[in-house]
Design a protein around this motif. Structure first.
Motif, PDB file in Angstrom:
ATOM      1  N   ALA A 100       6.991 -13.907  -7.776  1.00  0.00           N
ATOM      2  CA  ALA A 100       7.294 -13.559  -6.451  1.00  0.00           C
ATOM      3  C   ALA A 100       7.295 -11.769  -6.668  1.00  0.00           C
ATOM      4  O   ALA A 100       6.604 -11.855  -4.913  1.00  0.00           O
ATOM      5  CB  ALA A 100       9.039 -12.857  -7.111  1.00  0.00           C
ATOM      6  N   LEU A 101       6.685 -11.088  -6.814  1.00  0.00           N
ATOM      7  CA  LEU A 101       6.023 -10.342  -6.708  1.00  0.00           C
ATOM      8  C   LEU A 101       4.823  -9.500  -6.312  1.00  0.00           C
ATOM      9  O   LEU A 101       4.222  -9.283  -5.295  1.00  0.00           O
ATOM     10  CB  LEU A 101       6.385  -9.108  -7.695  1.00  0.00           C
ATOM     11  N   ALA A 102       4.251 -10.285  -6.877  1.00  0.00           N
ATOM     12  CA  ALA A 102       2.735 -10.304  -6.209  1.00  0.00           C
ATOM     13  C   ALA A 102       2.618 -11.241  -5.337  1.00  0.00           C
ATOM     14  O   ALA A 102       1.655 -11.091  -4.122  1.00  0.00           O
ATOM     15  CB  ALA A 102       1.964 -11.047  -7.243  1.00  0.00           C
ATOM     16  N   ALA A 103       3.210 -12.604  -5.205  1.00  0.00           N
ATOM     17  CA  ALA A 103       2.993 -13.511  -4.046  1.00  0.00           C
ATOM     18  C   ALA A 103       3.278 -12.329  -2.523  1.00  0.00           C
ATOM     19  O   ALA A 103       3.445 -12.486  -1.484  1.00  0.00           O
ATOM     20  CB  ALA A 103       3.889 -14.145  -3.290  1.00  0.00           C
ATOM     21  N   THR A 104       4.767 -11.312  -3.033  1.00  0.00           N
ATOM     22  CA  THR A 104       5.528  -9.999  -1.589  1.00  0.00           C
ATOM     23  C   THR A 104       4.385  -9.116  -0.990  1.00  0.00           C
ATOM     24  O   THR A 104       3.997  -8.815   0.040  1.00  0.00           O
ATOM     25  CB  THR A 104       6.320  -9.025  -2.279  1.00  0.00           C
ATOM     26  N   VAL A 105       3.842  -8.260  -2.242  1.00  0.00           N
ATOM     27  CA  VAL A 105       2.520  -8.122  -1.986  1.00  0.00           C
ATOM     28  C   VAL A 105       1.381  -8.747  -0.680  1.00  0.00           C
ATOM     29  O   VAL A 105       0.563  -8.447  -0.228  1.00  0.00           O
ATOM     30  CB  VAL A 105       1.758  -6.955  -2.777  1.00  0.00           C
ATOM     31  N   THR A 120       4.508  -0.536   0.142  1.00  0.00           N
ATOM     32  CA  THR A 120       3.074  -1.555   0.771  1.00  0.00           C
ATOM     33  C   THR A 120       3.543  -1.466   2.951  1.00  0.00           C
ATOM     34  O   THR A 120       2.083  -1.585   2.743  1.00  0.00           O
ATOM     35  CB  THR A 120       3.503  -2.949   0.546  1.00  0.00           C
ATOM     36  N   GLN A 121       4.096  -1.794   3.318  1.00  0.00           N
ATOM     37  CA  GLN A 121       4.457  -1.332   4.470  1.00  0.00           C
ATOM     38  C   GLN A 121       3.911   0.058   5.373  1.00  0.00           C
ATOM     39  O   GLN A 121       2.742   0.075   5.682  1.00  0.00           O
ATOM     40  CB  GLN A 121       5.601  -2.088   4.726  1.00  0.00           C
ATOM     41  N   ALA A 122       4.454   0.717   4.018  1.00  0.00           N
ATOM     42  CA  ALA A 122       3.754   2.529   4.493  1.00  0.00           C
ATOM     43  C   ALA A 122       3.135   2.845   4.655  1.00  0.00           C
ATOM     44  O   ALA A 122       2.565   3.393   5.200  1.00  0.00           O
ATOM     45  CB  ALA A 122       5.134   2.985   3.612  1.00  0.00           C
ATOM     46  N   ALA A 123       2.603   2.231   3.008  1.00  0.00           N
ATOM     47  CA  ALA A 123       0.860   2.981   2.734  1.00  0.00           C
ATOM     48  C   ALA A 123      -0.327   2.198   4.870  1.00  0.00           C
ATOM     49  O   ALA A 123      -1.057   2.732   4.690  1.00  0.00           O
ATOM     50  CB  ALA A 123       0.185   2.066   1.764  1.00  0.00           C
ATOM     51  N   GLY A 124       0.103   0.980   4.720  1.00  0.00           N
ATOM     52  CA  GLY A 124      -0.700   1.022   6.033  1.00  0.00           C
ATOM     53  C   GLY A 124      -1.484   0.130   5.876  1.00  0.00           C
ATOM     54  O   GLY A 124      -1.653  -0.242   4.210  1.00  0.00           O
ATOM     55  N   PRO A 125      -3.239  -0.094   6.719  1.00  0.00           N
ATOM     56  CA  PRO A 125      -4.054  -0.596   5.416  1.00  0.00           C
ATOM     57  C   PRO A 125      -5.069  -0.218   4.338  1.00  0.00           C
ATOM     58  O   PRO A 125      -4.965   1.231   4.265  1.00  0.00           O
ATOM     59  CB  PRO A 125      -4.972  -1.114   6.800  1.00  0.00           C
ATOM     60  N   VAL A 126      -5.076  -0.542   3.069  1.00  0.00           N
ATOM     61  CA  VAL A 126      -5.631  -0.842   2.173  1.00  0.00           C
ATOM     62  C   VAL A 126      -7.256  -1.622   1.982  1.00  0.00           C
ATOM     63  O   VAL A 126      -7.300  -2.809   2.335  1.00  0.00           O
ATOM     64  CB  VAL A 126      -4.657  -0.382   1.343  1.00  0.00           C
ATOM     65  N   ASP A 127      -7.127  -0.689   1.129  1.00  0.00           N
ATOM     66  CA  ASP A 127      -9.022  -1.890   0.939  1.00  0.00           C
ATOM     67  C   ASP A 127      -8.649  -3.019  -0.185  1.00  0.00           C
ATOM     68  O   ASP A 127      -9.614  -3.365  -0.617  1.00  0.00           O
ATOM     69  CB  ASP A 127     -10.253  -0.601   0.173  1.00  0.00           C
ATOM     70  N   GLY A 128      -7.992  -2.644  -1.475  1.00  0.00           N
ATOM     71  CA  GLY A 128      -7.468  -3.126  -2.114  1.00  0.00           C
ATOM     72  C   GLY A 128      -5.951  -2.556  -2.741  1.00  0.00           C
ATOM     73  O   GLY A 128      -5.490  -1.827  -2.908  1.00  0.00           O
TER      74      GLY A 128
END
Ligand SMILES: [Zn+2]
Length: 511
Positions: free
Chosen positions: A125-130, A97-105
């Motif tokens: 925990a996974l959803a909160a991480t994202v 998620t971090q490596a992807a950079g800015p995302v729209d969704g």
């Protein structure tokens, strides 16, 4: 004129259903042997399946989104995920998620009943991480299994929830498309989806989400949900969850999530109305449970005809976290074998190794199955067995349950004892696809009796040609008799562990 920028959509699928009473742990190897995928492997391996991820990818392709698939962890129910395996999943998801950079969704496929050693709420925990990485303003739309136990943290971390609407589950792909359609509207600024979640006062409900019975509670609840959606254009989706009652976590049990356009108490009221429906229908269970001897007597009483009678070993179903090696049903069958019987399957790696060493055609003594928890469903069966066939244990689902997905029993053997053919595998797997029998040369349609380790999921593939299907309570850790299991972390009072009147008073329900 410049083209508008393509929407960038991050996606991942991490699925696990954890039975708190299973003593088989779920380390990373447990998931690796069913095929963890990352990055470009995901569209290559999953694009042609009928999974939620395939639904995400198809929707993304149709809308010309730039899809950023991070990780797929296939569903292989067992005990709680080991802390180390979970940390690995979470860190891969976070790093991607971090490596992807800015995302729209974001599109996530979760099961909703993942607990972890030391963490009762893996999905939250996974959803909160994202959420923590993408920030509060990026829409996150998720799919769930209807056997999900939804925590407050999970509901608060995402913008939209779409559970499958079939059980046996044959609409993973469509759920993925629905989640993507909501994400598209949110990314366009057309809607601002907010989840309104209400949890019931039950450990199980909605008839365990079964949609095979045409007039069962789940079908009627789904019909009601669709009519409530149509009556209010602000309702984006109503998602129904029967819960997973074999999870000793505070938030276990049925719940309803209404994804509304913006926050509004009327959406919460709709969710509460459907939760009340689940309470009113709590005694309506469309599958009758039989004891082992009663199940065999009932099978013998079915008039002869084409197609097998199927007895499901409900109490030791790997799809519900059962160990997959309990022997109560097999022992009874071997004592008085019905003609042309197949038992599928017993997980026993040592037995497979011994059979492999002996070779096809050999006969050998074994102590088969029952090693994991003899007190739950029966101990080893000491008998002589003939090795009919050896196999790698790899198969590909033909469907209707997730066609195209690869499965793996590990090295396996087809054995014979007292005329009964027995599939013996290295790993326990839920039995729900005809390929799981065909790879051993078994034609399911020509069997007389098939005994199968599964709760309900087999019905999609087996119902079309079976003479009858009989559910058998065999004493394993996926038994529905909750009184034999001790809960320590569940909220109380809760039905059916506490009296109806106590739960109703606590819930504020008038009769
Ligand atoms: Zn399910």
């Amino acid at each position: 004129m410049t083209e508008p920028a393509r929407k960038r959509v991050l996606t991942a699928s991490i699925l696990h259903e954890a039975n708190s009473f299973a003593i088989t742990p779920a380390p990373l190897d447990h998931f690796r042997r069913q095929g963890i995928l990352e990055g470009a492997e995901i569209p290559a391996r999953y694009g042609a399946t009928r999974t939620e991820m395939a639904g995400f990818l198809a929707s993304g392709a149709a809308a010309a989104w730039e899809m950023l698939p991070i990780i797929v962890v296939p569903c292989a129910p067992a005990g709680p995920v080991s802390a180390a395996a979970f940390a690995w999943f979470r860190d891969r998801l976070a790093a991607g998620t971090q490596a992807a950079g800015p995302v729209d969704g974001v599109l996530l496929a979760l099961h909703g009943a993942m607990s972890v050693e030391g963490e009762p709420d893996g999905d939250g925990a996974l959803a909160a991480t994202v959420r923590a990485i993408v920030g509060p303003n990026i829409p996150i739309s998720i799919t769930l299994d209807p056997h999900s136990n939804i925590s407050d943290r999970l509901a608060a971390s995402v913008n939209a929830i779409s559970a499958y609407r079939t059980h046996p589950h044959t609409d993973h792909f469509e759920a993925g498309q629905r989640a993507a359609a909501t994400l598209a509207r949110a990314m366009a600024g057309e809607i601002h989806p907010v989840v309104h979640h209400v949890r019931g006062h039950q450990l199980r409900g909605f008839d365990s989400a079964r949609t095979s019975p045409p007039d069962g509670p789940m079908r009627r609840a789904l019909t009601l949900a669709r009519s409530l959606e149509q009556a209010d254009p602000g309702v984006i989706e109503i998602s129904l969850h029967a819960g997973f009652g074999l999870a000793d976590v505070p938030h276990a049990g049925p719940s309803v999530a209404v994804t509304g356009n913006g926050a509004d108490p009327r959406y919460t009221a709709l969710a509460a109305r459907l939760v009340r429906f689940a309470w009113d229908e709590r005694h309506n269970d469309t599958v009758k449970m039989h004891r082992v001897d009663d199940a065999l007597a009932a099978a013998a009483a079915i008039p002869p005809g084409p197609g097998p009678v199927v007895i499901s070993d409900f109490g030791d179903a790997p799809g519900g976290g059962g160990h997959g090696d309990a022997t109560a049903l097999l022992r009874a069958i071997l004592a008085n074998p019905p003609p042309n019987t197949v038992f599928v399957s017993i997980a026993d790696a040592a037995a497979v190794q011994a059979a492999t060493a002996a070779g096809e055609g050999a006969e050998l003594p074994l102590e088969l199955g029952g090693h994991t928890a003899p007190a739950h469903g029966g101990g080893p069966i000491a008998q002589r067995f003939r090795v009919l066939k050896l196999h790698s244990g790899a198969y590909i689902h033909e469907g209707p349950y997730t066609p195209g997905v690869h499965g793996n029993f590990g090295p396996s053997a087809l054995l014979e004892c007292n005329t009964v053919r027995i599939v013996v595998t290295t790993f326990q797997r839920n039995i729900l696809d005809l390929q799981q029998l065909r790879i051993f040369g078994i034609d399911p349609q020509t069997c007389g009796l098939i005994a199968i380790k599964c709760m309900d999921a087999f019905r999609a593939a087996f119902a079309p040609f079976s003479r009858a299907m009989i559910a058998c309570e065999t004493g394993g850790v996926s038994s529905r008799v909750h009184t034999s299991l001790t809960f320590h972390h569940l909220r109380r009072p809760i039905w059916p562990l506490d009296p109806d009147a106590v739960v109703a008073a606590h819930a504020g329900y008038t009769p």
